[in-house]
Design a protein around this motif. Structure first.
Motif, PDB file in Angstrom:
ATOM      1  N   SER A  51      17.287  45.027  20.681  1.00 45.58           N
ATOM      2  CA  SER A  51      18.671  44.755  20.287  1.00 45.58           C
ATOM      3  C   SER A  51      19.258  43.759  21.271  1.00 45.58           C
ATOM      4  O   SER A  51      18.943  43.807  22.464  1.00 45.58           O
ATOM      5  N   ARG A 103      19.478  53.842  19.600  1.00 48.26           N
ATOM      6  CA  ARG A 103      18.798  53.137  18.498  1.00 48.26           C
ATOM      7  C   ARG A 103      17.342  53.566  18.498  1.00 48.26           C
ATOM      8  O   ARG A 103      16.718  53.653  19.556  1.00 48.26           O
ATOM      9  N   HIS A 131      23.492  52.036   9.982  1.00 48.04           N
ATOM     10  CA  HIS A 131      23.960  51.345  11.202  1.00 48.04           C
ATOM     11  C   HIS A 131      25.494  51.418  11.163  1.00 48.04           C
ATOM     12  O   HIS A 131      26.181  50.426  10.961  1.00 48.04           O
ATOM     13  N   LEU A 265      23.478  39.476  12.175  1.00 47.13           N
ATOM     14  CA  LEU A 265      22.654  38.770  13.158  1.00 47.13           C
ATOM     15  C   LEU A 265      21.639  39.747  13.779  1.00 47.13           C
ATOM     16  O   LEU A 265      21.891  40.939  13.789  1.00 47.13           O
ATOM     17  N   PRO A 266      20.513  39.348  14.284  1.00 51.32           N
ATOM     18  CA  PRO A 266      20.113  37.955  14.463  1.00 51.32           C
ATOM     19  C   PRO A 266      19.733  37.265  13.145  1.00 51.32           C
ATOM     20  O   PRO A 266      19.335  37.938  12.198  1.00 51.32           O
TER      21      PRO A 266
HETATM   22  N1   CP Z   1      23.506  43.433  14.364  1.00 53.12           N
HETATM   23  C1   CP Z   1      22.617  44.012  15.196  1.00 53.12           C
HETATM   24  O1   CP Z   1      22.317  45.197  15.098  1.00 53.12           O
HETATM   25  O2   CP Z   1      22.073  43.150  16.113  1.00 53.12           O
HETATM   26  P1   CP Z   1      21.074  43.572  17.266  1.00 53.12           P
HETATM   27  O3   CP Z   1      19.774  43.989  16.604  1.00 53.12           O
HETATM   28  O4   CP Z   1      20.920  42.355  18.134  1.00 53.12           O
HETATM   29  O5   CP Z   1      21.665  44.736  17.991  1.00 53.12           O
END
Ligand code: CP
Length: 306
Positions: A51, A103, A131, A265-266
């Motif tokens: 992440s 996570r 999420h 994102l990403p």
């Molecule tokens: N949007 C999001 O969960 O990005 P990351 O995976 O960089 O945390």
């Protein structure tokens, strides 16, 4: 106020609106005042999956509220790599902190962790499932950008099968009386059918199309997603669909004047960089809203005074 934040399914519309209201209040607070919200509190940041935004914005949020952070970004550096179970890990870490942000690639793992401890557990993404903190910041962004959430027309583009951000956001928008969803995905990555089944038949319109142009012309929010290589059991299948949709500035010629392009994102290549500096691009302000919303979440689940 529930102890944990695990799934958008657990929240009522009124509860979601409280998160949005607290985020608005935090954004209006001067920074020195924010530092007095959670002094002495410690957040565990447990990231069993990569992440950038979620982990760093949670950590930034905790620091900006006057709290501190311990944790890991790579389970290889922990005793999980020696065979320690999730249960033992949580029962250990709960002695060190006041809240757990986690996570994990396993769907349902955040819920399991929440059942193992009396501390608040915040799901920062569990596999392809949910999420919720991304969804709350997405709702906050939509409300800021459009001035409303109710009644908007949404378009989701890309990987609708495995995208936990899409799964959480669709659930939440249905509570906000959003009834029209354009779903733009290759056949292999369509939104699972159970999302379209609900107890109010005829209330929601899910328009499945492979035409990005059709969705652009109709929607208020164009929610792009990455085709997630890491979720494919067979990489040959990923190769077939990885370049399915690439949004460029010229494709937005038929868009409504106030359309916003959002993306959790990403990104890889699904939004051309020529969109970045147009009035349509909302995805970098969206990341800034992530810190605000995560301050709201931390303060609410830790009883901070706002
Ligand atoms: N949007 C999001 O969960 O990005 P990351 O995976 O960089 O945390």
């Amino acid at each position: 106020m529930k102890k944990d934040l695990i799934s958008m399914d657990d929240l009522t519309l009124d509860e979601i609106k409280i998160y949005l209201e607290v985020a608005r209040r935090i954004e209006a607070m001067p920074l020195p005042e924010r530092l007095r919200v959670l002094p002495g509190k410690i957040m565990a940041s447990l990231f069993f999956e990569p992440s950038t935004r979620t982990r760093l914005s949670f950590e930034s949020a905790m620091h900006r509220l006057g709290g501190s952070v311990i944790g890991f970004a790579d389970q290889g550096a922990t005793s999980v790599s020696k065979g320690e179970t999730l249960s033992d890990t949580i029962q250990t870490i709960e002695n060190y902190v006041d809240i757990i942000v986690m996570r994990h690639p396993g769907e349902g793992t955040a819920r399991r962790a929440a059942e193992l401890t009396d501390l608040p557990v915040i799901n920062a993404g569990d596999g392809s499932n949910q999420h919720p903190t991304q969804t709350l910041l997405d709702l906050y962004t939509i409300e800021k950008d459009l001035g409303r959430i109710e009644g908007i027309t949404m378009a989701f583009v890309g990987d609708l099968k495995y995208s936990r951000t899409v799964h959480s956001l669709v659930r939440a928008l249905m509570k906000f009386n959003v009834t029209e969803f354009y779903l733009v995905a290759p056949e292999a990555l369509r939104l699972p059918g159970y999302f379209m089944m609900n107890d109010q038949p005829g209330r929601y319109r899910f328009i499945e199309t492979e035409s990005l142009e059709e969705a652009i012309a109709k929607c208020d929010i164009l929610y792009m997603t990455r085709i997630q290589r890491e979720r494919f059991p067979d990489l040959l299948e990923y190769e077939k669909v990885k370049d399915s949709y690439v949004l460029s500035h010229s494709m937005l010629a038929s868009a409504k004047a106030d359309l916003r392009v959002l993306h959790p994102l990403p990104r890889v290549n699904e939004i051309s960089t020529d969109v970045d500096h147009t009035r349509f691009a909302g995805y970098f302000p969206q990341t800034r809203n992530g810190v605000i919303m995560r301050q709201a979440i931390l303060s609410m689940h830790l009883g901070g005074r706002i």
